[in-house]
Design a protein around this motif. Structure first.
Motif, short mmCIF file in Angstrom:
data_model
loop_
_atom_site.label_atom_id
_atom_site.label_comp_id
_atom_site.label_asym_id
_atom_site.label_seq_id
_atom_site.Cartn_x
_atom_site.Cartn_y
_atom_site.Cartn_z
N VAL A 53 5.22 68.72 61.15
CA VAL A 53 5.55 67.80 59.87
C VAL A 53 4.61 67.04 59.34
CG1 VAL A 53 8.06 68.01 60.80
CG2 VAL A 53 6.55 66.20 61.56
N ALA A 54 4.82 66.43 58.14
CA ALA A 54 3.72 65.65 57.51
C ALA A 54 4.04 64.11 58.08
CB ALA A 54 3.63 65.80 56.09
N GLY A 55 2.61 63.36 58.19
CA GLY A 55 2.73 61.88 58.39
C GLY A 55 1.77 61.29 57.37
N TYR A 56 2.12 59.99 57.14
CA TYR A 56 1.41 59.25 56.15
C TYR A 56 0.74 58.00 56.79
CZ TYR A 56 3.99 62.56 53.16
OH TYR A 56 4.42 63.84 52.74
N PRO A 57 -0.60 58.02 56.91
CA PRO A 57 -1.25 57.04 57.40
C PRO A 57 -1.28 55.65 56.47
CG PRO A 57 -2.43 58.82 57.83
CD PRO A 57 -1.21 59.32 57.19
N GLU A 58 -0.82 56.02 55.21
CA GLU A 58 -0.88 54.89 54.07
C GLU A 58 0.69 54.97 53.29
OE1 GLU A 58 -4.38 54.23 51.65
OE2 GLU A 58 -5.10 56.32 52.63
N LYS A 59 1.42 55.53 54.24
CA LYS A 59 3.08 55.57 53.99
C LYS A 59 3.31 56.66 52.89
CE LYS A 59 4.52 51.94 50.64
NZ LYS A 59 5.05 52.79 49.74
N HIS A 60 4.45 57.37 52.90
CA HIS A 60 4.66 58.01 51.55
C HIS A 60 5.06 57.00 50.62
CE1 HIS A 60 7.05 60.72 49.37
NE2 HIS A 60 6.54 61.87 49.81
N PHE A 61 4.55 57.62 49.17
CA PHE A 61 4.81 56.80 48.29
C PHE A 61 6.29 56.24 47.67
CE2 PHE A 61 5.45 60.64 46.11
CZ PHE A 61 6.43 60.43 45.14
N GLU A 62 7.06 57.16 48.26
CA GLU A 62 8.62 56.49 48.18
C GLU A 62 9.17 55.66 48.97
OE1 GLU A 62 11.07 60.20 47.87
OE2 GLU A 62 9.73 61.01 46.18
N SER A 63 8.47 55.37 50.19
CA SER A 63 9.03 54.52 51.27
C SER A 63 8.66 52.93 50.96
CB SER A 63 8.23 55.06 52.37
OG SER A 63 8.64 56.07 53.19
N PRO A 64 9.32 52.17 50.97
CA PRO A 64 9.27 50.64 50.66
C PRO A 64 8.26 50.17 51.36
CG PRO A 64 11.37 51.08 51.70
CD PRO A 64 10.90 52.37 51.70
N ASN A 65 8.07 50.60 52.90
CA ASN A 65 6.94 50.01 53.84
C ASN A 65 6.74 50.88 54.66
OD1 ASN A 65 9.15 49.53 55.89
ND2 ASN A 65 10.01 47.88 54.47
N MET A 66 5.52 50.75 55.39
CA MET A 66 5.26 51.63 56.88
C MET A 66 6.32 51.50 57.84
SD MET A 66 3.17 53.58 57.74
CE MET A 66 1.52 53.51 56.97
N THR A 67 7.17 50.36 58.00
CA THR A 67 8.06 50.43 59.08
C THR A 67 9.09 51.46 58.71
OG1 THR A 67 7.81 48.21 59.58
CG2 THR A 67 9.95 49.08 60.26
N GLU A 68 9.74 51.57 57.35
CA GLU A 68 10.66 52.24 56.97
C GLU A 68 10.06 53.88 57.00
OE1 GLU A 68 14.69 52.62 55.75
OE2 GLU A 68 13.42 51.14 56.44
N ASP A 69 8.80 54.14 56.75
CA ASP A 69 8.09 55.58 56.65
C ASP A 69 8.26 56.15 58.07
OD1 ASP A 69 7.22 57.42 54.68
OD2 ASP A 69 5.36 57.16 56.07
N ILE A 70 7.92 55.27 59.02
CA ILE A 70 7.80 55.71 60.67
C ILE A 70 9.29 56.06 60.98
CG2 ILE A 70 7.18 54.99 62.90
CD1 ILE A 70 4.68 53.37 61.90
N LYS A 71 10.10 55.34 60.36
CA LYS A 71 11.27 55.78 60.96
C LYS A 71 11.87 57.21 60.46
CE LYS A 71 13.56 51.20 60.68
NZ LYS A 71 14.77 50.32 60.11
N TYR A 72 11.44 57.37 59.20
CA TYR A 72 11.61 59.04 58.70
C TYR A 72 10.97 60.02 59.52
CZ TYR A 72 13.97 56.96 54.40
OH TYR A 72 14.80 56.45 53.90
N LEU A 73 9.71 59.49 60.09
CA LEU A 73 8.89 60.55 60.81
C LEU A 73 9.50 60.55 62.13
CD1 LEU A 73 6.45 62.24 61.26
CD2 LEU A 73 5.09 60.16 61.85
#
Length: 305
Positions: free
Chosen positions: A165-185
């Motif tokens: 799967v994909a991961g985003y070191p600078e977060k996915h642009f749709e995520s409000p913040n990195m914490t939320e993005d890591i939850k999706y990952l």
């Protein structure tokens, strides 16, 4: 070969299908040059159908068209021609879960070991299918169930896919913040993902900070850095608007000061090589290079690392 089980440092590459009506020779010209470096695998991107307008017999028709078709054909062709592991991208957007099951059966038949799951871009003119997943973790769950012999409406032969799967070191642009993005990952990993390939980045600290945050969440599967060589000031200015990533100030300044296109090229290559060296010191499993159908920057990097 399961990507999650590779022990030694490796290099892999991503290719994109040629435009509709073009030849697969465009892909062969890229891979022919890279194959002697023994890449661990080659991934092939997938593109959904989009609605486009055509004039036919004096009428304007709105028709579905995939700009870059042929992903699965290219996967089979590369596997046969080079005897290298090939990893198809599977997209939620533009595919129903029923179509995806049939596609996975075909991939199992031809001996594909690894698949890479992405949601896909939500473009306005992309055709939405009935039974289409909204999130990548849902497709990961479907594949994980097939690995246990649980198909959509029956029990059948177990598949044996290693899921990336994909991961985003600078977060996915749709995520409000990195914490939320890591939850999706983390949700994708809990659903059955066994490795991650990151979005491109141009500062090794972004990757290192990302991985350290994942470790705190007890995420220990391989996090493979996605590498995109920048070879011109023009592309450096354009990339952030397309991929929502940062370009380091020093790299942009060096590219701007280059006197010729050749100087720009080598400024970008030197930056990429230096970044890879720092990443290797940190302890990465390997690197995944986005070729964008341009072999020369990739070759220059491979020669130097």
């Amino acid at each position: 070969m399961k990507i999650s089980k590779i022990k030694d440092f490796f290099v892999s590459v991503e290719v994109i299908p040629p435009l509709r009506g073009h030849s697969i020779d465009e892909i062969y010209k890229v891979v022919d040059k890279i194959a002697p470096f023994n890449p661990a695998f080659i991934s092939v991107t997938k593109h959904p159908a989009e609605l486009e307008y055509y004039e036919v017999d004096g009428r304007i028709l709105k028709l579905p068209k995939v700009r870059r078709p042929g992903t699965m054909g290219i996967v089979a062709a590369l596997k046969m021609r080079y005897d290298i592991d090939v990893v198809p991208h599977l997209t939620c957007i533009g595919n129903s879960k029923f179509e995806l099951e049939e596609l996975l059966i075909d991939l199992d038949f031809i001996g594909i070991d690894n698949v890479f799951v992405v949601r896909g871009d939500k473009k306005r003119n992309v055709i939405k299918k009935d039974g289409q997943y909204e999130y990548a973790y849902q497709l990961v769950e479907q594949i994980f169930n097939m690995n246990k012999g649980k198909y959509l409406y029956q029990n059948a032969k177990k598949t044996d896919f290693c899921i990336g799967v994909a991961g985003y070191p600078e977060k996915h642009f749709e995520s409000p913040n990195m914490t939320e993005d890591i939850k999706y990952l983390k949700r994708k990993i809990e659903a059955g993902a066994k490795f991650v390939i990151t979005q491109m980045f141009f500062d090794e600290k972004k990757y290192i900070d990302f991985v350290e945050r994942l470790k705190k969440e007890n995420i220990t599967i391989p996090i493979i850095p996605g590498i995109k060589p920048i070879t011109s000031y023009k592309s450096a200015k354009k990339l952030p608007g397309t991929f929502f990533i940062d370009i380091p100030e020093k790299l942009l300044e060096d590219l701007r000061e280059a006197k010729t296109e050749k100087e720009e090229f080598f400024v970008g290559i030197r930056h990429t090589i230096k970044m890879i060296e720092k990443l290797r010191e940190y302890g990465i499993p390997g690197i995944h290079i986005f070729t964008m159908s341009k072999p020369d920057p990739v070759l220059e990097i491979l020669k130097n690392i």
